[in-house]
Design an enzyme around this catalytic site. Structure first.
Site, PDB file in Angstrom:
ATOM      1  CD1 TRP A 104      27.783  -6.767 -39.695  1.00  0.00           C
ATOM      2  CD2 TRP A 104      27.221  -8.438 -38.327  1.00  0.00           C
ATOM      3  NE1 TRP A 104      28.387  -6.548 -38.495  1.00  0.00           N
ATOM      4  CE2 TRP A 104      28.064  -7.547 -37.640  1.00  0.00           C
ATOM      5  CE3 TRP A 104      26.746  -9.573 -37.663  1.00  0.00           C
ATOM      6  CZ2 TRP A 104      28.448  -7.762 -36.310  1.00  0.00           C
ATOM      7  CZ3 TRP A 104      27.133  -9.784 -36.343  1.00  0.00           C
ATOM      8  CH2 TRP A 104      27.965  -8.881 -35.688  1.00  0.00           C
ATOM      9  CG  ASP A 173      21.180  -6.890 -40.847  1.00  0.00           C
ATOM     10  OD1 ASP A 173      20.767  -5.956 -40.130  1.00  0.00           O
ATOM     11  OD2 ASP A 173      22.192  -7.575 -40.556  1.00  0.00           O
ATOM     12  CE  LYS A 197      24.966  -2.376 -35.239  1.00  0.00           C
ATOM     13  NZ  LYS A 197      26.254  -2.422 -34.538  1.00  0.00           N
TER      14      LYS A 197
HETATM   15  C1  LIG Z   1      24.606  -5.028 -39.993  1.00  0.00           C
HETATM   16  C2  LIG Z   1      24.559  -5.804 -38.711  1.00  0.00           C
HETATM   17  N1  LIG Z   1      23.811  -6.911 -38.641  1.00  0.00           N
HETATM   18  C3  LIG Z   1      23.732  -7.626 -37.520  1.00  0.00           C
HETATM   19  C4  LIG Z   1      24.437  -7.290 -36.389  1.00  0.00           C
HETATM   20  C5  LIG Z   1      24.316  -8.132 -35.160  1.00  0.00           C
HETATM   21  O1  LIG Z   1      23.411  -7.520 -34.339  1.00  0.00           O
HETATM   22  P1  LIG Z   1      23.060  -8.088 -32.870  1.00  0.00           P
HETATM   23  O2  LIG Z   1      24.285  -7.895 -32.056  1.00  0.00           O
HETATM   24  O3  LIG Z   1      21.902  -7.229 -32.481  1.00  0.00           O
HETATM   25  O4  LIG Z   1      22.685  -9.514 -33.015  1.00  0.00           O
HETATM   26  C6  LIG Z   1      25.221  -6.142 -36.404  1.00  0.00           C
HETATM   27  C7  LIG Z   1      25.975  -5.757 -35.188  1.00  0.00           C
HETATM   28  O5  LIG Z   1      26.881  -4.992 -35.198  1.00  0.00           O
HETATM   29  C8  LIG Z   1      25.287  -5.388 -37.601  1.00  0.00           C
HETATM   30  O6  LIG Z   1      26.053  -4.298 -37.666  1.00  0.00           O
END
Ligand SMILES: Cc1ncc(COP(=O)(O)O)c(C=O)c1O
Length: 362
Positions: A104, A173, A197
């Site tokens: 991510w 994030d 989550k």
């Molecule tokens: C740490 C992290 N950042 C970003 C995301 C992406 O999130 P989204 O699907 O809401 O765009 C995730 C999804 O699992 C994640 O675990």
């Protein structure tokens, strides 16, 4: 009707508190005497205003945010924040520091690069397959912000403490550990989290931004992609994901009123993670993949002696009422996500099953 529910270790969308699901069910057909369900109500109604204002107030209380912070509920998931952050906060004559701790973070870095922004990747744990959190990082004093991923959902690592970035604000994030523990908000210029989550269903992304950062966006940023657009309208510039915000509000109410706040939530989360890691550390059949001092308390990633056993493990666990234990497709192995709504009893049951499986196959 009694539902046949299992212990849910999904990485996201993930388990929600049963009490929240029951409250939704109970009030669904007639929300607060409106004669309509929440998904049929106008987002311009007093009913919905009360919901969104309650969600903002609860977010501020739980995270101990003062009035320097603005709470937003946006769409596009955390993934859109990878682009909105540099679009809004990184002027063309500035640069930002990024730390790469896995999938991510790498995606956040890639989006900033697509926009042609100047960024420095000041640390990375790619050399050891992202199994640790980098330490002793030298940040640039003139960076516009430092971007971190507090918990690495796929690699199973997390920042136990946030680094000292001096006067440079952290942009974080927090998708997979938001509200799992208290944070010191003063370190942050902005943080964001897809709700699916720890705090709600998919469809809404919580963004908390320091008010002085709202004015940084250049004129060229389109209306819907500007934080100041959404801040000026309390996240009601356009039709919001009303059902997701409503559910999020109920999860926050549960966190405040049933759990008793983030200190208590953190203690429970620590207890769950310790149960699982301590058990795995006792033997050598299950091997946690993250380095010990970088372990995530939310996503426990582990391997068994071979892939065939891992497949059997995941499928037999499901037969025993334990779901969602397969590792992310990019890394394989197994993963137990222990988000806020996963009860201690679920982890005890998982450990019992792991013992039985090891006896049969070890
Ligand atoms: C740490 C992290 N950042 C970003 C995301 C992406 O999130 P989204 O699907 O809401 O765009 C995730 C999804 O699992 C994640 O675990």
């Amino acid at each position: 009707m009694k539902a046949n529910r299992i212990f849910n270790f999904n990485p996201g969308p993930a388990a929600l508190p049963l009490a929240v699901l029951e409250e939704i069910q109970e009030n669904f057909l007639d929300f607060n005497g409106s004669g309509m369900s929440i998904i049929e109500l106008s987002h311009r109604s007093k009913h919905f205003d009360d919901v969104i204002n309650d969600a903002v107030a609860r977010t501020k209380r739980l995270l101990n945010l003062d009035d320097n912070f603005q709470v937003l509920f946006l769409q596009g998931g955390a993934s859109l924040q990878f682009a909105m952050v540099p679009m809004n906060l990184l002027a063309d004559d500035r640069s930002a520091d990024y730390v790469d701790t896995g999938t991510w973070s790498s995606k956040a870095i890639a989006e900033a690069k697509i926009l042609g922004k100047s960024i420095n990747v000041v640390a990375s744990s790619a050399d050891k397959n992202y199994s640790y959190i980098p330490r002793n990082i030298r940040f640039n004093e003139d960076a516009a912000y430092v971007h971190l991923t507090s918990n690495n959902t796929i690699k199973g690592t997390g920042w136990a403490q946030f680094p000292d970035t001096h006067a440079v604000p952290i942009v974080c994030d927090m998708s997979s550990d938001i509200m799992s523990r208290p944070i010191d908000a003063r370190k942050f210029g902005l943080f964001y989290a897809g709700a699916q989550k720890n705090i709600g269903p998919a469809g809404v992304c919580l963004v908390v931004i320091r008010r002085d950062m709202l004015g940084l966006a250049p004129q060229s940023v389109p209306t819907m992609l500007r934080y100041d657009t959404h801040a000026a309208k309390n996240s009601l510039y356009n039709t919001p994901p009303s059902f997701a915000i409503y559910t999020l509000d109920l999860v926050l109410k549960w966190l405040e009123e049933t759990v008793g706040g983030l200190e208590k939530m953190a203690a429970l989360n620590r207890q769950k993670a310790d149960l699982l890691y301590d058990f795995m550390d006792e033997g050598d059949f299950y091997r946690a993949t993250a380095e010990r001092n970088s372990r995530s308390l939310m996503n426990v990633t582990f391997r068994l002696p071979d892939e065939e056993l891992e497949q059997q493990f995941v499928s037999q666990a499901l037969d025993n009422g334990l779901g969602g234990l397969k590792g992310h497709r990019s890394v394989g192995g197994c993963r137990a996500s222990l988000y806020n709504a996963v009860p201690v009893a679920a982890v005890k049951s998982l450990v019992d099953f792991m013992k039985t499986f090891e006896r049969a196959n070890g």
